[in-house]
Design an enzyme around this catalytic site. Sequence first.
Site, short mmCIF file in Angstrom:
data_model
loop_
_atom_site.label_atom_id
_atom_site.label_comp_id
_atom_site.label_asym_id
_atom_site.label_seq_id
_atom_site.Cartn_x
_atom_site.Cartn_y
_atom_site.Cartn_z
N CYS A 112 -60.35 94.49 3.33
CA CYS A 112 -60.97 93.45 2.50
C CYS A 112 -62.00 92.62 3.28
CB CYS A 112 -59.90 92.55 1.91
SG CYS A 112 -58.60 93.48 1.11
N HIS A 253 -62.71 86.06 -0.01
CA HIS A 253 -62.21 87.33 -0.55
C HIS A 253 -61.33 87.00 -1.76
CE1 HIS A 253 -60.19 91.02 -1.16
NE2 HIS A 253 -59.07 90.66 -0.57
N ASN A 283 -58.49 92.17 -7.28
CA ASN A 283 -58.85 92.34 -5.88
C ASN A 283 -59.50 93.71 -5.69
OD1 ASN A 283 -58.86 92.85 -3.14
ND2 ASN A 283 -56.80 92.03 -2.76
O1 UT7 Z 1 -56.64 92.06 -0.20
C1 UT7 Z 1 -55.49 92.16 0.56
C2 UT7 Z 1 -54.98 90.85 0.71
N1 UT7 Z 1 -53.79 90.68 -0.09
C3 UT7 Z 1 -53.41 89.49 -0.42
O2 UT7 Z 1 -54.11 88.53 -0.15
C4 UT7 Z 1 -52.09 89.29 -1.08
C5 UT7 Z 1 -51.50 87.96 -0.72
N2 UT7 Z 1 -50.22 87.74 -1.34
C6 UT7 Z 1 -50.09 87.43 -2.65
O3 UT7 Z 1 -51.09 87.31 -3.35
C7 UT7 Z 1 -48.72 87.22 -3.20
O4 UT7 Z 1 -47.78 87.27 -2.14
C8 UT7 Z 1 -48.33 88.25 -4.30
C9 UT7 Z 1 -49.14 87.96 -5.56
C10 UT7 Z 1 -48.63 89.66 -3.82
C11 UT7 Z 1 -46.85 88.11 -4.64
O5 UT7 Z 1 -46.55 86.79 -5.03
P1 UT7 Z 1 -45.20 86.11 -4.51
O6 UT7 Z 1 -45.15 84.78 -5.13
O7 UT7 Z 1 -45.21 86.21 -3.00
O8 UT7 Z 1 -44.07 87.01 -5.17
P2 UT7 Z 1 -42.95 87.91 -4.48
O9 UT7 Z 1 -43.54 89.15 -3.92
O10 UT7 Z 1 -42.13 87.05 -3.59
O11 UT7 Z 1 -42.06 88.30 -5.74
C12 UT7 Z 1 -41.35 87.31 -6.50
C13 UT7 Z 1 -40.62 88.00 -7.61
C14 UT7 Z 1 -39.76 89.19 -7.15
O12 UT7 Z 1 -38.61 89.18 -7.96
P3 UT7 Z 1 -37.21 88.59 -7.37
O13 UT7 Z 1 -36.93 89.40 -6.15
O14 UT7 Z 1 -37.49 87.15 -7.08
O15 UT7 Z 1 -36.27 88.81 -8.50
C15 UT7 Z 1 -40.59 90.39 -7.53
O16 UT7 Z 1 -39.82 91.53 -7.78
O17 UT7 Z 1 -41.57 88.54 -8.56
C16 UT7 Z 1 -41.24 89.93 -8.80
N3 UT7 Z 1 -42.50 90.62 -9.08
C17 UT7 Z 1 -43.00 90.74 -10.32
N4 UT7 Z 1 -42.55 90.34 -11.52
C18 UT7 Z 1 -43.30 90.61 -12.60
C19 UT7 Z 1 -43.35 91.20 -8.19
N5 UT7 Z 1 -44.41 91.70 -8.86
C20 UT7 Z 1 -44.21 91.43 -10.18
C21 UT7 Z 1 -44.97 91.69 -11.34
N6 UT7 Z 1 -44.48 91.27 -12.52
N7 UT7 Z 1 -46.16 92.32 -11.31
#
Ligand code: UT7
Length: 326
Positions: A112, A253, A283
Amino acid sequence: MNKVQIMGTGSYVPPRIVTNDDLSCIVDTSDEWISSRTGIKERRISEGEDTSDMASKAALKALEQSKVKPEEIDLIIVATSTPDNFIPSTACLVQKNILAVNATCFDISAACSGFVYGINIATQFIRTGSVKKVLVIGAETLSKVLNWEDRSTCVLFGDGAAAAVLSESDRESILAICNGSDGSKGQYLVSKAVPVVNPYTDKKDIDVNVNSYVEMNGREIFKFAVKTILQSTEELLEKINCSMDEIKYIVLHQANYRIIEFAAKKLGVSEDKFYVNLDKFGNTSAATIGIALDEMNQKNLLKTGDKILLIGFGGGLTYGGIAIEW
Ligand code: UT7
Protein backbone atom coordinates in the site's frame (compact mmCIF):
# COMPACT_ATOMS: atom_id res chain seq x y z
CA MET A 1 19.91 18.73 -8.82
CA ASN A 2 17.00 18.94 -11.24
CA LYS A 3 13.56 20.04 -10.08
CA VAL A 4 10.63 17.65 -10.37
CA GLN A 5 7.07 18.62 -11.26
CA ILE A 6 3.91 16.54 -11.21
CA MET A 7 2.50 17.28 -14.66
CA GLY A 8 -0.79 15.43 -14.40
CA THR A 9 -2.73 12.54 -12.94
CA GLY A 10 -5.15 9.85 -14.11
CA SER A 11 -7.08 6.98 -12.63
CA TYR A 12 -9.29 4.10 -13.63
CA VAL A 13 -11.59 1.83 -11.65
CA PRO A 14 -13.60 -1.05 -13.09
CA PRO A 15 -17.31 -0.27 -13.65
CA ARG A 16 -18.74 -3.06 -11.46
CA ILE A 17 -19.85 -1.59 -8.09
CA VAL A 18 -20.11 -4.10 -5.23
CA THR A 19 -21.95 -2.71 -2.19
CA ASN A 20 -21.74 -3.91 1.41
CA ASP A 21 -25.22 -5.36 0.98
CA ASP A 22 -23.99 -7.31 -2.07
CA LEU A 23 -21.21 -8.80 0.09
CA SER A 24 -23.66 -9.78 2.81
CA CYS A 25 -25.12 -12.22 0.24
CA ILE A 26 -21.70 -13.92 -0.08
CA VAL A 27 -20.31 -13.90 3.48
CA ASP A 28 -21.71 -13.49 7.00
CA THR A 29 -21.39 -9.70 7.23
CA SER A 30 -23.53 -6.58 7.15
CA ASP A 31 -23.47 -3.00 5.91
CA GLU A 32 -23.64 -1.97 9.55
CA TRP A 33 -20.44 -3.87 10.49
CA ILE A 34 -18.44 -2.80 7.44
CA SER A 35 -19.54 0.86 7.55
CA SER A 36 -19.02 1.32 11.27
CA ARG A 37 -15.67 -0.56 11.45
CA THR A 38 -14.13 0.81 8.24
CA GLY A 39 -16.18 3.58 6.60
CA ILE A 40 -16.32 1.55 3.38
CA LYS A 41 -19.70 1.54 1.59
CA GLU A 42 -18.81 0.05 -1.77
CA ARG A 43 -15.85 -0.94 -3.91
CA ARG A 44 -15.13 -1.63 -7.59
CA ILE A 45 -14.41 -5.22 -8.56
CA SER A 46 -12.88 -6.33 -11.86
CA GLU A 47 -15.06 -8.44 -14.11
CA GLY A 48 -11.95 -9.69 -15.93
CA GLU A 49 -9.60 -6.76 -16.44
CA ASP A 50 -6.15 -7.48 -15.03
CA THR A 51 -3.72 -5.07 -13.38
CA SER A 52 -1.97 -4.06 -16.62
CA ASP A 53 -5.34 -3.27 -18.29
CA MET A 54 -6.38 -0.89 -15.52
CA ALA A 55 -2.85 0.53 -15.20
CA SER A 56 -2.75 1.30 -18.94
CA LYS A 57 -6.11 3.12 -18.82
CA ALA A 58 -5.00 5.23 -15.84
CA ALA A 59 -1.68 5.94 -17.58
CA LEU A 60 -3.33 7.16 -20.80
CA LYS A 61 -5.52 9.54 -18.80
CA ALA A 62 -2.50 10.91 -16.91
CA LEU A 63 -0.61 11.41 -20.19
CA GLU A 64 -3.57 13.20 -21.76
CA GLN A 65 -3.94 15.49 -18.77
CA SER A 66 -0.21 16.20 -18.75
CA LYS A 67 -0.12 16.81 -22.50
CA VAL A 68 2.79 14.38 -22.69
CA LYS A 69 3.08 11.86 -25.53
CA PRO A 70 3.73 8.18 -24.69
CA GLU A 71 7.01 8.24 -26.60
CA GLU A 72 8.31 11.07 -24.39
CA ILE A 73 8.20 8.80 -21.31
CA ASP A 74 11.69 7.59 -20.27
CA LEU A 75 10.67 5.37 -17.36
CA ILE A 76 7.54 3.48 -16.29
CA ILE A 77 7.31 2.35 -12.67
CA VAL A 78 4.34 0.20 -11.69
CA ALA A 79 3.75 -0.35 -7.98
CA THR A 80 1.68 -3.47 -7.52
CA SER A 81 1.29 -6.53 -5.31
CA THR A 82 -1.01 -8.15 -7.84
CA PRO A 83 0.92 -8.23 -11.12
CA ASP A 84 -0.49 -10.02 -14.18
CA ASN A 85 2.56 -12.33 -14.21
CA PHE A 86 5.92 -13.01 -12.60
CA ILE A 87 7.37 -12.25 -16.06
CA PRO A 88 6.93 -9.93 -17.92
CA SER A 89 6.53 -7.08 -15.47
CA THR A 90 3.25 -5.16 -15.44
CA ALA A 91 5.23 -2.04 -16.38
CA CYS A 92 6.41 -3.75 -19.60
CA LEU A 93 2.80 -4.72 -20.40
CA VAL A 94 1.76 -1.09 -19.90
CA GLN A 95 4.58 0.03 -22.16
CA LYS A 96 3.29 -2.25 -24.92
CA ASN A 97 -0.33 -1.14 -24.42
CA ILE A 98 0.30 2.60 -24.45
CA LEU A 99 3.16 2.56 -26.99
CA ALA A 100 5.69 4.20 -24.68
CA VAL A 101 8.41 2.84 -26.93
CA ASN A 102 11.29 4.77 -25.36
CA ALA A 103 10.65 3.83 -21.75
CA THR A 104 12.60 1.59 -19.39
CA CYS A 105 10.08 -0.36 -17.32
CA PHE A 106 9.99 -2.14 -14.00
CA ASP A 107 7.62 -3.02 -11.17
CA ILE A 108 8.09 -2.34 -7.48
CA SER A 109 6.59 -4.25 -4.57
CA ALA A 110 5.81 -2.04 -1.59
CA ALA A 111 2.14 -2.96 -1.06
CA CYS A 112 0.00 0.00 0.00
CA SER A 113 3.03 2.32 0.18
CA GLY A 114 3.79 1.58 -3.49
CA PHE A 115 2.57 4.84 -5.03
CA VAL A 116 4.61 6.91 -2.58
CA TYR A 117 7.68 4.69 -3.07
CA GLY A 118 7.19 5.05 -6.85
CA ILE A 119 7.12 8.84 -6.69
CA ASN A 120 10.23 8.73 -4.53
CA ILE A 121 12.12 6.54 -7.03
CA ALA A 122 10.96 8.65 -10.00
CA THR A 123 12.09 11.79 -8.19
CA GLN A 124 15.58 10.40 -7.60
CA PHE A 125 15.93 9.43 -11.28
CA ILE A 126 14.84 12.90 -12.44
CA ARG A 127 16.90 14.80 -9.85
CA THR A 128 20.13 13.14 -11.00
CA GLY A 129 19.36 13.93 -14.64
CA SER A 130 19.30 10.32 -15.77
CA VAL A 131 15.72 10.66 -17.10
CA LYS A 132 13.33 13.53 -17.86
CA LYS A 133 9.81 12.09 -17.78
CA VAL A 134 8.46 9.25 -15.64
CA LEU A 135 5.09 7.56 -15.44
CA VAL A 136 4.38 6.35 -11.90
CA ILE A 137 1.47 3.93 -11.60
CA GLY A 138 -0.16 2.20 -8.61
CA ALA A 139 -2.45 -0.59 -9.79
CA GLU A 140 -4.07 -3.58 -8.15
CA THR A 141 -6.48 -6.40 -8.91
CA LEU A 142 -6.82 -7.45 -5.29
CA SER A 143 -10.03 -9.34 -6.04
CA LYS A 144 -7.93 -12.15 -7.51
CA VAL A 145 -6.03 -12.75 -4.26
CA LEU A 146 -8.93 -12.38 -1.85
CA ASN A 147 -10.50 -15.34 -0.13
CA TRP A 148 -14.15 -14.59 -0.90
CA GLU A 149 -15.14 -16.86 2.00
CA ASP A 150 -13.12 -14.84 4.55
CA ARG A 151 -15.28 -11.95 5.79
CA SER A 152 -12.39 -10.41 7.69
CA THR A 153 -10.53 -9.54 4.47
CA CYS A 154 -12.82 -9.71 1.43
CA VAL A 155 -14.94 -6.76 2.55
CA LEU A 156 -11.95 -4.41 2.83
CA PHE A 157 -10.38 -4.33 -0.60
CA GLY A 158 -11.17 -3.17 -4.14
CA ASP A 159 -9.61 -3.01 -7.60
CA GLY A 160 -8.28 0.06 -9.41
CA ALA A 161 -5.34 2.00 -10.79
CA ALA A 162 -3.86 5.49 -10.67
CA ALA A 163 -1.03 7.23 -12.49
CA ALA A 164 1.00 10.42 -12.34
CA VAL A 165 3.43 11.92 -14.85
CA LEU A 166 6.53 13.43 -13.25
CA SER A 167 8.87 15.61 -15.27
CA GLU A 168 12.05 17.60 -15.00
CA SER A 169 10.93 21.23 -14.70
CA ASP A 170 11.83 24.72 -13.53
CA ARG A 171 9.13 24.35 -10.81
CA GLU A 172 9.51 22.07 -7.79
CA SER A 173 6.56 19.88 -6.75
CA ILE A 174 8.40 17.43 -4.48
CA LEU A 175 9.34 19.31 -1.31
CA ALA A 176 10.30 16.38 0.94
CA ILE A 177 10.27 12.61 1.12
CA CYS A 178 10.40 10.09 3.95
CA ASN A 179 10.33 6.31 3.80
CA GLY A 180 10.81 3.26 5.92
CA SER A 181 10.19 -0.46 6.27
CA ASP A 182 9.99 -3.02 9.05
CA GLY A 183 10.45 -6.48 7.59
CA SER A 184 10.27 -8.05 11.04
CA LYS A 185 6.49 -7.37 10.98
CA GLY A 186 5.99 -8.79 7.49
CA GLN A 187 3.85 -11.68 8.72
CA TYR A 188 1.02 -9.29 9.60
CA LEU A 189 0.01 -8.88 5.95
CA VAL A 190 0.77 -11.74 3.59
CA SER A 191 -0.11 -12.91 0.08
CA LYS A 192 2.11 -15.89 -0.74
CA ALA A 193 3.79 -16.67 -4.08
CA VAL A 194 4.58 -20.24 -5.22
CA PRO A 195 6.60 -22.59 -3.01
CA VAL A 196 9.98 -23.99 -4.04
CA VAL A 197 9.22 -27.33 -5.68
CA ASN A 198 11.74 -28.80 -8.10
CA PRO A 199 13.39 -32.19 -8.70
CA TYR A 200 15.85 -31.48 -5.85
CA THR A 201 13.38 -30.56 -3.10
CA ASP A 202 11.77 -32.94 -0.67
CA LYS A 203 8.16 -32.58 -1.84
CA LYS A 204 6.84 -34.43 1.24
CA ASP A 205 7.31 -31.32 3.40
CA ILE A 206 5.87 -28.86 0.92
CA ASP A 207 2.25 -27.90 0.49
CA VAL A 208 2.09 -27.50 -3.29
CA ASN A 209 -1.52 -26.34 -3.09
CA VAL A 210 -0.58 -23.05 -1.43
CA ASN A 211 -2.85 -20.15 -2.39
CA SER A 212 -2.10 -16.44 -2.57
CA TYR A 213 -5.02 -15.29 -0.47
CA VAL A 214 -4.47 -12.11 1.52
CA GLU A 215 -4.09 -12.84 5.24
CA MET A 216 -3.98 -9.92 7.60
CA ASN A 217 -3.65 -9.14 11.27
CA GLY A 218 -5.77 -6.01 11.11
CA ARG A 219 -5.07 -4.83 14.63
CA GLU A 220 -1.28 -4.92 14.21
CA ILE A 221 -1.52 -3.07 10.90
CA PHE A 222 -3.80 -0.51 12.54
CA LYS A 223 -1.18 0.18 15.23
CA PHE A 224 1.64 0.37 12.67
CA ALA A 225 -0.45 2.72 10.51
CA VAL A 226 -1.19 5.20 13.27
CA LYS A 227 2.44 5.19 14.47
CA THR A 228 3.92 5.73 11.02
CA ILE A 229 1.36 8.38 10.00
CA LEU A 230 2.30 10.47 13.03
CA GLN A 231 6.02 9.89 12.48
CA SER A 232 5.86 10.69 8.74
CA THR A 233 3.75 13.81 9.25
CA GLU A 234 6.18 15.21 11.83
CA GLU A 235 9.22 14.35 9.70
CA LEU A 236 7.76 15.94 6.55
CA LEU A 237 6.66 19.12 8.34
CA GLU A 238 10.10 19.46 9.89
CA LYS A 239 11.84 18.91 6.55
CA ILE A 240 9.76 21.56 4.78
CA ASN A 241 9.81 23.84 7.83
CA CYS A 242 6.04 24.32 7.81
CA SER A 243 3.29 24.20 10.41
CA MET A 244 0.19 22.05 9.97
CA ASP A 245 -1.82 25.23 9.24
CA GLU A 246 0.11 25.64 5.99
CA ILE A 247 -0.92 22.17 4.76
CA LYS A 248 -4.09 22.19 2.64
CA TYR A 249 -4.73 18.44 2.59
CA ILE A 250 -3.34 15.20 3.97
CA VAL A 251 -3.97 12.23 1.68
CA LEU A 252 -3.52 9.02 3.63
CA HIS A 253 -3.60 5.52 2.22
CA GLN A 254 -7.33 4.76 2.20
CA ALA A 255 -7.62 1.65 4.38
CA ASN A 256 -10.01 2.48 7.19
CA TYR A 257 -11.80 5.66 8.24
CA ARG A 258 -11.06 4.85 11.88
CA ILE A 259 -7.32 5.12 11.14
CA ILE A 260 -7.93 8.59 9.70
CA GLU A 261 -10.04 9.60 12.72
CA PHE A 262 -7.37 8.31 15.08
CA ALA A 263 -4.56 10.10 13.24
CA ALA A 264 -6.54 13.36 13.13
CA LYS A 265 -7.13 13.18 16.87
CA LYS A 266 -3.51 12.38 17.70
CA LEU A 267 -2.23 15.16 15.44
CA GLY A 268 -4.81 17.60 16.78
CA VAL A 269 -6.00 18.32 13.24
CA SER A 270 -9.55 18.60 11.91
CA GLU A 271 -10.73 15.52 9.98
CA ASP A 272 -11.64 17.93 7.15
CA LYS A 273 -7.94 18.23 6.29
CA PHE A 274 -7.91 14.55 5.31
CA TYR A 275 -9.19 13.69 1.84
CA VAL A 276 -11.36 10.59 2.03
CA ASN A 277 -12.81 8.45 -0.74
CA LEU A 278 -12.53 4.97 0.79
CA ASP A 279 -16.32 4.89 1.12
CA LYS A 280 -16.52 4.48 -2.68
CA PHE A 281 -13.47 2.37 -3.50
CA GLY A 282 -12.39 0.50 -0.37
CA ASN A 283 -8.71 -0.28 -0.02
CA THR A 284 -7.09 -0.51 -3.47
CA SER A 285 -3.61 -0.86 -1.93
CA ALA A 286 -0.97 0.80 -4.15
CA ALA A 287 -3.70 2.68 -6.04
CA THR A 288 -5.53 4.48 -3.19
CA ILE A 289 -3.36 7.57 -2.85
CA GLY A 290 -3.14 8.08 -6.62
CA ILE A 291 -6.89 7.64 -7.09
CA ALA A 292 -7.53 10.18 -4.33
CA LEU A 293 -5.00 12.63 -5.81
CA ASP A 294 -6.56 12.32 -9.26
CA GLU A 295 -10.06 12.78 -7.86
CA MET A 296 -8.93 15.93 -6.03
CA ASN A 297 -7.30 17.15 -9.24
CA GLN A 298 -10.46 16.50 -11.30
CA LYS A 299 -12.58 18.28 -8.70
CA ASN A 300 -10.23 21.28 -8.92
CA LEU A 301 -9.53 21.12 -5.18
CA LEU A 302 -5.81 21.71 -5.73
CA LYS A 303 -4.57 25.20 -6.58
CA THR A 304 -1.05 26.14 -7.62
CA GLY A 305 1.08 26.55 -4.50
CA ASP A 306 -1.10 24.36 -2.26
CA LYS A 307 0.96 22.14 0.02
CA ILE A 308 -0.27 18.59 0.58
CA LEU A 309 1.09 15.49 2.29
CA LEU A 310 0.73 11.99 0.82
CA ILE A 311 1.28 9.20 3.36
CA GLY A 312 1.17 5.45 2.71
CA PHE A 313 1.55 2.41 4.95
CA GLY A 314 0.99 -1.29 4.57
CA GLY A 315 2.42 -4.70 3.76
CA GLY A 316 6.12 -5.32 4.21
CA LEU A 317 5.56 -3.62 6.51
CA THR A 318 6.33 -0.39 4.69
CA TYR A 319 5.51 3.29 4.98
CA GLY A 320 6.34 6.48 3.18
CA GLY A 321 5.39 10.11 2.83
CA ILE A 322 5.82 12.92 0.30
CA ALA A 323 5.26 16.64 0.81
CA ILE A 324 4.07 18.20 -2.43
CA GLU A 325 3.60 21.75 -3.62
CA TRP A 326 0.92 21.68 -6.32
O1 UT7 B 1 -3.79 -1.73 3.27
C1 UT7 B 1 -3.30 -2.58 4.23
C2 UT7 B 1 -3.46 -1.95 5.49
N1 UT7 B 1 -4.53 -2.57 6.24
C3 UT7 B 1 -5.11 -1.92 7.18
O2 UT7 B 1 -4.85 -0.75 7.37
C4 UT7 B 1 -6.08 -2.62 8.08
C5 UT7 B 1 -6.07 -2.02 9.45
N2 UT7 B 1 -6.98 -2.68 10.35
C6 UT7 B 1 -8.32 -2.48 10.28
O3 UT7 B 1 -8.79 -1.71 9.46
C7 UT7 B 1 -9.19 -3.21 11.25
O4 UT7 B 1 -8.37 -3.91 12.18
C8 UT7 B 1 -10.18 -4.21 10.58
C9 UT7 B 1 -11.25 -3.41 9.85
C10 UT7 B 1 -9.43 -5.08 9.59
C11 UT7 B 1 -10.86 -5.07 11.63
O5 UT7 B 1 -11.50 -4.26 12.59
P1 UT7 B 1 -11.41 -4.66 14.14
O6 UT7 B 1 -12.22 -3.67 14.87
O7 UT7 B 1 -9.94 -4.78 14.48
O8 UT7 B 1 -12.16 -6.05 14.19
P2 UT7 B 1 -11.61 -7.49 14.61
O9 UT7 B 1 -10.75 -8.05 13.53
O10 UT7 B 1 -11.07 -7.42 15.98
O11 UT7 B 1 -12.96 -8.33 14.65
C12 UT7 B 1 -14.01 -8.03 15.60
C13 UT7 B 1 -15.14 -8.99 15.37
C14 UT7 B 1 -14.70 -10.47 15.35
O12 UT7 B 1 -15.74 -11.20 15.96
P3 UT7 B 1 -15.57 -11.69 17.50
O13 UT7 B 1 -14.34 -12.53 17.52
O14 UT7 B 1 -15.45 -10.43 18.31
O15 UT7 B 1 -16.84 -12.44 17.74
C15 UT7 B 1 -14.69 -10.80 13.88
O16 UT7 B 1 -14.93 -12.16 13.63
O17 UT7 B 1 -15.75 -8.73 14.09
C16 UT7 B 1 -15.84 -9.99 13.37
N3 UT7 B 1 -15.72 -9.66 11.95
C17 UT7 B 1 -16.79 -9.38 11.18
N4 UT7 B 1 -18.11 -9.34 11.43
C18 UT7 B 1 -18.93 -9.00 10.43
C19 UT7 B 1 -14.59 -9.57 11.20
N5 UT7 B 1 -14.92 -9.22 9.94
C20 UT7 B 1 -16.27 -9.10 9.90
C21 UT7 B 1 -17.18 -8.76 8.88
N6 UT7 B 1 -18.50 -8.72 9.18
N7 UT7 B 1 -16.79 -8.45 7.63
